[in-house]
Design an enzyme around this catalytic site. Structure first.
Site, PDB file in Angstrom:
ATOM      1  N   ASP A 212      18.445 -10.924  30.841  1.00 28.50           N
ATOM      2  CA  ASP A 212      19.742 -10.336  30.483  1.00 28.50           C
ATOM      3  C   ASP A 212      19.609  -9.257  29.406  1.00 28.50           C
ATOM      4  O   ASP A 212      20.538  -9.001  28.646  1.00 28.50           O
ATOM      5  CB  ASP A 212      20.716 -11.430  30.031  1.00 28.50           C
TER       6      ASP A 212
ATOM      7  N   GLU B  26      -0.294  24.052  31.429  1.00 33.59           N
ATOM      8  CA  GLU B  26      -1.122  22.880  31.141  1.00 33.59           C
ATOM      9  C   GLU B  26      -2.327  22.729  32.057  1.00 33.59           C
ATOM     10  O   GLU B  26      -2.465  21.722  32.758  1.00 33.59           O
ATOM     11  CB  GLU B  26      -0.263  21.610  31.208  1.00 33.59           C
TER      12      GLU B  26
ATOM     13  N   HIS C 169       5.282  23.162  35.037  1.00 32.85           N
ATOM     14  CA  HIS C 169       6.526  22.795  35.713  1.00 32.85           C
ATOM     15  C   HIS C 169       7.687  23.263  34.855  1.00 32.85           C
ATOM     16  O   HIS C 169       7.528  23.533  33.654  1.00 32.85           O
ATOM     17  CB  HIS C 169       6.578  21.275  35.925  1.00 32.85           C
TER      18      HIS C 169
ATOM     19  N   HIS D 138      -2.248   9.836  34.378  1.00 32.21           N
ATOM     20  CA  HIS D 138      -1.074   9.179  33.800  1.00 32.21           C
ATOM     21  C   HIS D 138      -1.453   7.858  33.133  1.00 32.21           C
ATOM     22  O   HIS D 138      -0.854   6.814  33.397  1.00 32.21           O
ATOM     23  CB  HIS D 138       0.023   8.986  34.864  1.00 32.21           C
TER      24      HIS D 138
ATOM     25  N   ASP E 231      -0.845  13.390  25.296  1.00 34.07           N
ATOM     26  CA  ASP E 231       0.225  14.110  25.983  1.00 34.07           C
ATOM     27  C   ASP E 231       1.515  13.410  25.566  1.00 34.07           C
ATOM     28  O   ASP E 231       1.810  12.299  26.030  1.00 34.07           O
ATOM     29  CB  ASP E 231       0.003  14.035  27.496  1.00 34.07           C
TER      30      ASP E 231
ATOM     31  N   HIS F  66      10.008  16.897  34.034  1.00 37.32           N
ATOM     32  CA  HIS F  66       9.759  17.707  35.246  1.00 37.32           C
ATOM     33  C   HIS F  66      11.151  18.119  35.706  1.00 37.32           C
ATOM     34  O   HIS F  66      11.835  17.382  36.416  1.00 37.32           O
ATOM     35  CB  HIS F  66       9.017  16.889  36.308  1.00 37.32           C
TER      36      HIS F  66
ATOM     37  N   HIS G 156      -3.898  18.984  39.530  1.00 38.32           N
ATOM     38  CA  HIS G 156      -2.439  19.033  39.326  1.00 38.32           C
ATOM     39  C   HIS G 156      -1.979  20.479  39.159  1.00 38.32           C
ATOM     40  O   HIS G 156      -2.799  21.403  39.131  1.00 38.32           O
ATOM     41  CB  HIS G 156      -2.026  18.175  38.129  1.00 38.32           C
TER      42      HIS G 156
ATOM     43  N   ARG H 152      -7.036  18.501  28.605  1.00 33.51           N
ATOM     44  CA  ARG H 152      -5.846  19.253  29.015  1.00 33.51           C
ATOM     45  C   ARG H 152      -5.260  19.871  27.744  1.00 33.51           C
ATOM     46  O   ARG H 152      -5.287  19.246  26.677  1.00 33.51           O
ATOM     47  CB  ARG H 152      -4.808  18.335  29.697  1.00 33.51           C
TER      48      ARG H 152
ATOM     49  N   ASP I 173       6.999  18.786  25.822  1.00 36.18           N
ATOM     50  CA  ASP I 173       5.883  18.222  26.587  1.00 36.18           C
ATOM     51  C   ASP I 173       4.604  18.912  26.132  1.00 36.18           C
ATOM     52  O   ASP I 173       4.330  20.034  26.535  1.00 36.18           O
ATOM     53  CB  ASP I 173       6.175  18.480  28.088  1.00 36.18           C
TER      54      ASP I 173
ATOM     55  N   GLU J 104      -1.624  21.751  26.669  1.00 36.11           N
ATOM     56  CA  GLU J 104      -0.294  22.002  27.237  1.00 36.11           C
ATOM     57  C   GLU J 104       0.679  22.515  26.182  1.00 36.11           C
ATOM     58  O   GLU J 104       0.848  21.907  25.124  1.00 36.11           O
ATOM     59  CB  GLU J 104       0.259  20.691  27.836  1.00 36.11           C
TER      60      GLU J 104
ATOM     61  N   TYR K  14     -11.011  17.394  34.442  1.00 37.77           N
ATOM     62  CA  TYR K  14     -11.217  15.942  34.305  1.00 37.77           C
ATOM     63  C   TYR K  14     -12.478  15.591  35.068  1.00 37.77           C
ATOM     64  O   TYR K  14     -12.502  15.678  36.300  1.00 37.77           O
ATOM     65  CB  TYR K  14     -10.004  15.185  34.865  1.00 37.77           C
TER      66      TYR K  14
HETATM   67  N1  GLY Z   1       3.726  14.718  30.464  1.00 38.27           N
HETATM   68  C1  GLY Z   1       3.827  14.949  31.845  1.00 38.27           C
HETATM   69  C2  GLY Z   1       3.342  16.264  32.220  1.00 38.27           C
HETATM   70  O1  GLY Z   1       2.633  16.891  31.474  1.00 38.27           O
HETATM   71  O2  GLY Z   1       3.698  16.793  33.233  1.00 38.27           O
HETATM   72 MN    MN Z   2       3.803  18.731  31.608  1.00 42.79          MN
HETATM   73 MN    MN Z   3       2.512  16.605  29.442  1.00 41.90          MN
END
Ligand code: GLY
Ligand code: MN
Ligand code: MN
Length: 436
Positions: free
Chosen positions: A31, A378, A345, A234, A251, A352, A341, A400, A262, A402, A382
């Site tokens: 609950d 970004e 975005h 992720h 990240d 996103h 990837h 990465r 982000d 970003e 890897y």
């Molecule tokens: N943190 C998710 C991405 O970089 O798209």
């Molecule tokens: Mn991102």
């Molecule tokens: Mn990110």
């Protein structure tokens, strides 16, 4: 009525009605619920913060805007928190009128009858879908005689998505705030991280900082990956000790009034990049800087992606990860082994964010960048820890970088520039004592 809702109404066809639902609370266990997060489209149009509401907008001879909301209820409010109620919805959120949400089902016939078109997104709120389908089922027989149900159902998502893609000055200010807070949280992490710390400690100190500075929290689950955890895109377990000699990939972004930032930075746990780490880092950084420069009016989203693939493929060749002609490696998608990837975005109320990437999907015509759009940049590499084909010194390295970039009339603005990505500056920063 807020400007964003006015604009949406302008885009609606004549003699139409729109039904836009708020989000509902989600059970976490038994609950207890997850902390409530409003549906982004509903929030964008209405600014109303509570769950279980529905906005009804009509456009015919005249325009009307009605909110169905949870009614005031002293007992419920004592247990579960304050409510605006119907009076608050009118007074504080500029609905022309408001009714208790319990009345919605009974009103549905009246709401829909007589309009040609209904703006509604199916498959978002299953219970509401059923009510609306139930209405149409009931009208199948009656429609020729007494009723006049809408003959066309339109998904409003592309209209709202296109609006959300172009940020107003006020939205940019909120996004800048979310970006700055997250950038400072990354700086704090750089100053605090040391061997032996747990990933979870880094996560908690960053989140605490963001909330302390006025963010409602993180914009998405933070990724705090030490060592080869950085090669899991992720990775959100964030529960391993950080090791001397490893990199840490963070990240993490903040949310301010619904708007996300982000940011990713990758730096050495002990404050000094190894030669091999630095070699991979320099490749990614070079690509990232070039892709930021590419994020300007005149380029398209698709072109930017292709550009990042070309640059990273060249970089992979330089590092000895791939061999062959760049053109062939791209054609065979060989780069996907290490870069799988997108280079970025849309960013906004959703990390996103809403908005289409193609002007014409059939013709594969990608969207050109325009002032007011915010995008991430970004690129990453890897290298799996068990990848026998990669030089041994690079195995288990994930990098990465970003940033969040606003497209402007004559270039772009990096909203997250406050946190450095220059490796020498990062090393210098890590030598300084932590601020807090
Ligand atoms: N943190 C998710 C991405 O970089 O798209
Ligand atoms: Mn991102
Ligand atoms: Mn990110």
């Amino acid at each position: 009525m807020r400007g964003q809702l006015k604009k949406f109404i302008e885009a609606m066809d004549d003699n139409s009605v729109a039904i836009i639902p708020a989000a509902h609370e989600q059970t976490r266990s038994y609950d207890t619920e997850y902390k409530f997060r409003q549906d982004s489209d509903f929030w964008y149009l209405t600014g109303f913060p509570e769950p279980d509401a529905i906005a009804v907008i009509t456009k015919a001879n005249k325009v009307s805007y009605t909110l169905y909301v949870r009614p005031r209820d002293p007992v419920m409010e004592t247990w579960f928190g304050r409510r605006q109620g119907v009076d608050g919805a009118v007074k504080n959120y500029k609905a022309e009128r408001a009714f208790p949400i319990d009345k919605f089902a009974a009103d549905l016939g009246k709401i829909l009858d007589g309009y040609d078109k209904l703006y509604y997104r199916f498959a978002l709120d299953t219970a509401l879908d059923q009510q609306i389908l139930g209405y149409f089922k009931g009208q199948r027989v009656a429609r020729l005689r007494t009723a006049y149900p809408p003959h066309t159902i339109i998904d409003p998502t592309p209209i709202i998505g296109e609006m959300r893609l172009h940020k107003s000055e006020k939205e940019v200010a909120l996004m800048q705030k979310a970006a700055t807070i997250a950038a400072e949280a990354h700086i704090l992490a750089m100053k605090k991280v040391k061997p032996g710390m747990n990933e979870s400690q880094v996560e908690s100190l960053m989140e605490a900082y963001m909330r302390d500075q006025g963010a409602s929290g993180v914009a998405y689950n933070s990724i705090i990956g030490g060592g080869d955890n950085a090669t899991i895109l992720h990775y959100i377990e964030n529960n391993m000790p950080l090791k001397d000699g490893d990199l840490i990939l963070i990240d993490a972004g903040a949310e301010v009034e619904g708007y996300a930032s982000d940011i990713t930075r990758t730096f050495p746990v002990n404050g000094k990049y190894t030669k091999a780490q630095r070699e991979v880092y320099d490749v990614v950084l070079d690509v990232q800087l070039k892709c930021i420069d590419f994020t300007v009016v005149g380029n398209t989203h698709q072109k930017r992606q292709e550009y990042s693939i070309e640059l990273l493929t060249e970089g992979m060749k330089k590092l000895g990860l791939l061999k062959g002609k760049t053109k062939d490696l791209i054609k065979k998608k060989s780069y996907m082994k290490y870069y799988m990837h997108g280079v970025g975005h849309w960013l906004g109320l959703d990390v996103h964010d809403a908005g289409r990437y193609f002007v014409d999907q059939q013709a594969k015509q990608s969207k050109p960048y325009a002032p007011g759009m915010v995008l991430t940049v970004e690129p990453g590499l890897y290298i799996p820890p068990n990848d026998k084909s990669a030089p041994a010194k690079y195995r288990g390295i994930g990098i990465r970088i970003e940033d969040d970039v606003l497209v402007t009339k004559d270039g772009n603005l990096n909203l997250t520039q406050k946190v450095t990505k220059d490796p020498d500056e990062i090393e210098a920063l890590m030598q300084k004592p932590a601020r807090k």
